[in-house]
Design a protein around this motif. Structure first.
Motif, PDB file in Angstrom:
ATOM      1  N   TYR A  80       0.774  -1.232   0.000  1.00 40.98           N
ATOM      2  CA  TYR A  80       0.000   0.000   0.000  1.00 40.98           C
ATOM      3  C   TYR A  80       0.814   1.295   0.000  1.00 40.98           C
ATOM      4  N   ALA A 103       0.567   3.754  -3.183  1.00 41.30           N
ATOM      5  CA  ALA A 103      -0.018   5.084  -2.955  1.00 41.30           C
ATOM      6  C   ALA A 103       0.952   6.185  -3.358  1.00 41.30           C
ATOM      7  N   ARG A 107       0.479   8.810  -6.519  1.00 42.95           N
ATOM      8  CA  ARG A 107       0.491  10.259  -6.292  1.00 42.95           C
ATOM      9  C   ARG A 107       1.602  10.955  -7.069  1.00 42.95           C
ATOM     10  N   GLU A 163      -3.473   0.356 -11.086  1.00 44.91           N
ATOM     11  CA  GLU A 163      -4.495   1.396 -10.893  1.00 44.91           C
ATOM     12  C   GLU A 163      -5.822   0.780 -10.458  1.00 44.91           C
ATOM     13  N   PHE A 169      -5.519  -0.454  -6.858  1.00 40.80           N
ATOM     14  CA  PHE A 169      -5.467   0.702  -5.952  1.00 40.80           C
ATOM     15  C   PHE A 169      -6.866   1.285  -5.773  1.00 40.80           C
ATOM     16  N   ARG A 170      -7.630   1.382  -6.861  1.00 41.94           N
ATOM     17  CA  ARG A 170      -9.020   1.869  -6.760  1.00 41.94           C
ATOM     18  C   ARG A 170      -9.879   0.913  -5.935  1.00 41.94           C
ATOM     19  N   SER A 171      -9.641  -0.394  -6.079  1.00 44.38           N
ATOM     20  CA  SER A 171     -10.480  -1.379  -5.390  1.00 44.38           C
ATOM     21  C   SER A 171     -10.326  -1.331  -3.873  1.00 44.38           C
ATOM     22  N   GLN A 197      -9.783   1.484  -2.096  1.00 43.19           N
ATOM     23  CA  GLN A 197     -10.125   2.791  -1.541  1.00 43.19           C
ATOM     24  C   GLN A 197     -11.262   2.742  -0.515  1.00 43.19           C
ATOM     25  N   PRO A 198     -12.367   2.008  -0.768  1.00 37.88           N
ATOM     26  CA  PRO A 198     -13.419   1.939   0.260  1.00 37.88           C
ATOM     27  C   PRO A 198     -12.920   1.308   1.571  1.00 37.88           C
ATOM     28  N   LEU A 215      -9.819   1.464   2.705  1.00 34.66           N
ATOM     29  CA  LEU A 215      -8.961   2.462   3.346  1.00 34.66           C
ATOM     30  C   LEU A 215      -9.790   3.525   4.062  1.00 34.66           C
ATOM     31  N   THR A 216     -10.873   3.931   3.448  1.00 31.50           N
ATOM     32  CA  THR A 216     -11.772   4.902   4.084  1.00 31.50           C
ATOM     33  C   THR A 216     -12.322   4.330   5.383  1.00 31.50           C
ATOM     34  N   ASN A 268      -9.524   4.137   8.094  1.00 32.23           N
ATOM     35  CA  ASN A 268      -9.297   5.447   8.706  1.00 32.23           C
ATOM     36  C   ASN A 268     -10.404   5.799   9.690  1.00 32.23           C
TER      37      ASN A 268
END
Length: 189
Positions: free
Chosen positions: A43, A47, A51, A105, A108-110, A112-113, A115-116, A119
């Motif tokens: 990760y 990430a 970026r 890509e 990484f998109r998969s 994201q939920p 990771l949210t 957090n």
């Protein structure tokens, strides 16, 4: 209280590693439960590359605050997993630029939920507004300003070690160099 807790700061590295290993394992279990084939250790690297597309391995190492060999090792793993591509720099063919592949890509998109959610859950566990993160940043800044070894050796020299004179031995070199550096920096800046 477990043994590591009872050792307080002298076991901070071990406790941090234990916590880190536990975090990676639990995130891995979340990914497995959601049928996401992504290694959590990838990760921070993915990430960073997402970026700063086109960075070099040296840029990656500097950006993550890790050694160049550690970054190179992970770049090899990411490349083998087909998450990144390496392209030669236009001005220096020895330098490789890092880019996410289409697979990288998509993966990484998969996540994201997830990771949210991570957090959000960890912020609730922290109980304060970034209390743990603020403390971690304070430690990192302190280590960056003055390395722990300098602080400990200075403390030993100034407060703990009895003064005695002994003939120089080669085994004393590291301590001698550090002690003299502390003394020179303190008295001749």
């Amino acid at each position: 209280m477990d043994s590591l807790e009872s050792l307080r700061y002298s076991a901070l590295g071990s406790r941090s590693k234990r916590l880190s290993d536990s975090c990676f394992e639990q995130v891995k279990q979340v990914y497995e439960a959601l049928s996401i084939a992504f290694d959590p250790t990838f990760y921070p690297y993915v990430a960073h590359i997402a970026r700063t597309s086109g960075d070099t391995i040296a840029d990656l190492a500097k950006g993550l605050g890790i050694s160049h060999p550690a970054a190179s090792k992970m770049v090899k793993r990411l490349h083998e997993a087909k998450l990144i591509s390496l392209k030669s720099d236009k001005t220096d063919k020895r330098t490789k630029r890092l880019f996410l592949t289409a697979k990288g890509e998509a993966e990484f998109r998969s996540i994201q939920p997830v990771l949210t959610s991570i957090n959000a859950v960890m912020e609730r566990m922290d109980g304060k507004s970034d209390g743990l993160l603020a403390a971690l940043e304070a430690f990192e800044q302190g280590f960056a300003e003055t390395p722990l070894r300098h602080r400990v050796l200075k403390h030993l020299v100034e407060e703990q070690l009895p003064l005695s004179c002994r003939p120089y031995e080669k085994s004393f070199h590291a301590f001698y160099e550090t002690h003299n550096r502390i003394w020179i920096q303190k008295n001749f800046t």
